[in-house]
Enzyme design. Structure first.
Site, mmCIF file in Angstrom:
data_model
loop_
_atom_site.group_PDB
_atom_site.id
_atom_site.type_symbol
_atom_site.label_atom_id
_atom_site.label_comp_id
_atom_site.label_asym_id
_atom_site.label_seq_id
_atom_site.Cartn_x
_atom_site.Cartn_y
_atom_site.Cartn_z
ATOM 1 N N LYS A 29 0.789 -1.366 -0.227
ATOM 2 C CA LYS A 29 -0.201 -0.249 -0.298
ATOM 3 C C LYS A 29 0.366 1.295 -0.054
ATOM 4 O O LYS A 29 0.581 2.255 -0.649
ATOM 5 C CB LYS A 29 -1.606 -0.287 1.022
ATOM 6 C CG LYS A 29 -1.928 -0.920 1.070
ATOM 7 C CD LYS A 29 -2.767 -1.140 2.311
ATOM 8 C CE LYS A 29 -4.039 -2.367 2.068
ATOM 9 N NZ LYS A 29 -4.022 -2.571 0.963
ATOM 10 N N ASN A 52 1.900 1.674 -3.366
ATOM 11 C CA ASN A 52 1.145 2.612 -4.571
ATOM 12 C C ASN A 52 0.550 3.411 -4.295
ATOM 13 O O ASN A 52 0.364 4.341 -4.864
ATOM 14 C CB ASN A 52 -0.404 1.089 -4.017
ATOM 15 C CG ASN A 52 -0.105 -0.039 -4.549
ATOM 16 O OD1 ASN A 52 1.062 -0.501 -5.460
ATOM 17 N ND2 ASN A 52 -1.279 -0.951 -4.443
ATOM 18 N N THR A 99 -14.939 5.797 2.147
ATOM 19 C CA THR A 99 -14.568 5.275 0.507
ATOM 20 C C THR A 99 -16.101 4.312 0.867
ATOM 21 O O THR A 99 -15.828 3.568 1.597
ATOM 22 C CB THR A 99 -13.026 4.795 -0.118
ATOM 23 O OG1 THR A 99 -13.502 3.857 0.938
ATOM 24 C CG2 THR A 99 -12.419 6.323 0.341
ATOM 25 N N GLY A 132 -8.671 2.349 -4.142
ATOM 26 C CA GLY A 132 -8.334 2.644 -2.190
ATOM 27 C C GLY A 132 -6.520 3.680 -1.982
ATOM 28 O O GLY A 132 -6.839 5.079 -2.269
ATOM 29 N N ASP A 133 -5.739 3.222 -2.765
ATOM 30 C CA ASP A 133 -4.504 3.809 -2.993
ATOM 31 C C ASP A 133 -4.537 4.749 -4.237
ATOM 32 O O ASP A 133 -3.786 5.454 -3.297
ATOM 33 C CB ASP A 133 -3.552 2.955 -2.997
ATOM 34 C CG ASP A 133 -3.884 1.415 -2.557
ATOM 35 O OD1 ASP A 133 -3.141 1.809 -1.381
ATOM 36 O OD2 ASP A 133 -2.858 0.679 -2.821
ATOM 37 N N GLY A 179 -4.427 -4.711 -12.251
ATOM 38 C CA GLY A 179 -3.509 -4.564 -11.538
ATOM 39 C C GLY A 179 -4.060 -3.332 -9.898
ATOM 40 O O GLY A 179 -4.575 -2.468 -10.596
HETATM 41 P P1 ADP Z 1 -11.049 0.144 -0.819
HETATM 42 O O1 ADP Z 1 -9.746 -0.105 -2.077
HETATM 43 O O2 ADP Z 1 -9.991 0.799 -0.325
HETATM 44 O O3 ADP Z 1 -12.016 -0.442 -0.280
HETATM 45 P P2 ADP Z 1 -12.777 1.822 -2.285
HETATM 46 O O4 ADP Z 1 -13.169 0.237 -2.693
HETATM 47 O O5 ADP Z 1 -14.192 2.524 -1.533
HETATM 48 O O6 ADP Z 1 -10.903 1.568 -1.579
HETATM 49 O O7 ADP Z 1 -12.584 2.233 -3.658
HETATM 50 C C1 ADP Z 1 -12.065 3.523 -3.280
HETATM 51 C C2 ADP Z 1 -12.954 4.721 -4.434
HETATM 52 O O8 ADP Z 1 -12.369 4.794 -5.822
HETATM 53 C C3 ADP Z 1 -14.302 4.868 -4.596
HETATM 54 O O9 ADP Z 1 -14.783 5.592 -3.483
HETATM 55 C C4 ADP Z 1 -14.573 5.264 -5.245
HETATM 56 O O10 ADP Z 1 -14.407 6.448 -5.537
HETATM 57 C C5 ADP Z 1 -13.132 4.768 -6.521
HETATM 58 N N1 ADP Z 1 -13.959 3.439 -6.825
HETATM 59 C C6 ADP Z 1 -14.161 2.276 -5.824
HETATM 60 N N2 ADP Z 1 -14.793 1.510 -6.552
HETATM 61 C C7 ADP Z 1 -15.268 2.260 -7.533
HETATM 62 C C8 ADP Z 1 -16.344 1.924 -8.076
HETATM 63 N N3 ADP Z 1 -16.374 0.426 -9.199
HETATM 64 N N4 ADP Z 1 -17.073 3.468 -9.595
HETATM 65 C C9 ADP Z 1 -16.368 4.243 -9.588
HETATM 66 N N5 ADP Z 1 -15.362 4.704 -8.379
HETATM 67 C C10 ADP Z 1 -14.486 3.728 -7.161
#
Ligand code: ADP
Length: 295
Positions: free
Chosen positions: A47, A50, A209, A240-241, A276
């Site tokens: 992380k 990234n 998020t 998320g990164d 990736g």
């Molecule tokens: P993590 O990967 O840490 O679990 P999230 O899945 O909440 O975090 O994703 C982080 C951010 O990436 C989200 O708040 C959003 O802005 C963006 N994101 C993630 N998945 C999507 C998606 N399917 N469509 C659009 N944006 C996304």
């Protein structure tokens, strides 16, 4: 949190760097079983790395405080980071401990199992040489004492501290009381006891998020929800990164919180459109293009 920086600050990422060893196979092996796989690849990961790459691609001067082993994997990750323009002068090279690795097995349905060997990440040093305009960004794949020492130094310098509490863990009061901004996902915020618990420890801003549902920004008693950008996701690894690195970079280069969140939302969305982690992290121009095409 320090007031909005007037000069461009540096994003100092304190975190992990791993070599990801990815084996593809039809199905996962049973205990004691040996299978012949179909493909094998190695990727830069962790992380910390990234998020440092995301920050540098977002246009901020970025320094990465990490620990690498004195081995081929460590040299590979060093080259990846410097090629991205990241300053590694504060990185430690461990003579006796191998570089961190993640052993990833992916079956034909895309289900994976992962074993992380922290290796040299356990020797990650804390950040020093912090200016008031800097943003110190950390996650939880290095010792918590390293993050606490880094954030204490950041507070003393008047810099901004951002914690992405991943992988998920329970609340550490000392650490959380040193955070200006905490960015958990929906699962992580629950384990930390909820937004109110974080605010009671003095965290000024909590950004939850929520994947394709966007984010909730909690500041004091106010909550603002911002939607995700609409994209066609192929692999959410690295979203998320991308979000955390871009948010830190935008704040360090002078954006207000709401603009920084928009840029981070765009970067998170773009990261889902490619496979990736590192390969999917967007460049500043891609973020600009998505924002202007959506407004
Ligand atoms: P993590 O990967 O840490 O679990 P999230 O899945 O909440 O975090 O994703 C982080 C951010 O990436 C989200 O708040 C959003 O802005 C963006 N994101 C993630 N998945 C999507 C998606 N399917 N469509 C659009 N944006 C996304």
């Amino acid at each position: 949190m320090a007031s909005a920086p007037t000069a461009t600050g540096t994003v100092i990422v304190v975190g992990s760097a791993n070599l990801d060893l990815v084996a593809s196979t039809e199905r996962h092996p049973l205990p004691g079983e040996t299978l012949t796989g179909t493909e094998y690849s190695e990727y830069p990961g962790g992380k910390g790395l990234n998020q440092a790459v995301a920050s540098s691609r977002a246009g901020a001067p970025t320094s990465f405080v990490c620990a690498l082993g004195a081995d081929d994997a460590g040299r590979f990750l060093h080259t990846v980071a410097t090629t991205e323009g990241i300053d590694l002068s504060a990185a430690r090279v461990s003579e006796s401990t191998p570089t961190g690795r993640a052993l990833i097995v992916v079956d034909e349905h895309g289900e994976n199992t992962i074993i992380v060997i922290p290796g040299s990440n356990d020797e990650c040093p804390p950040a020093h040489d912090i200016d008031s305009s800097d943003v110190v960004l950390a996650q939880l794949e290095v010792p918590i004492s390293t993050v606490i020492d880094s954030f204490s130094a950041a507070r003393a310098a008047g810099a901004t501290t951002i914690l992405n509490p991943a992988p998920a863990t329970t609340l550490d009061r000392t650490l959380l009381s040193l955070c200006d901004i905490v960015i958990p996902n929906e699962h992580e915020v629950e384990l930390l006891g909820g937004v109110t618990a974080l605010q009671q420890l003095g965290v000024e801003i909590v950004i939850v998020t929520r994947g394709s549902k966007g984010i909730d920004i909690h500041k004091g008693s106010e909550m603002t929800s911002l939607p995700a950008f609409a994209v066609d996701p192929v692999d959410t690894t690295g979203a998320g990164d991308a979000f955390c690195g871009t948010l830190a970079a935008s704040l360090a280069t002078g954006s207000e919180l709401s603009d920084a969140c928009q840029r981070a939302l765009a970067a998170g969305a773009l990261a889902t459109t490619k496979h990736g982690a590192v390969p999917s992290l967007p460049m500043r121009a891609d973020v600009d293009a998505l924002i202007s095409s959506s407004s």
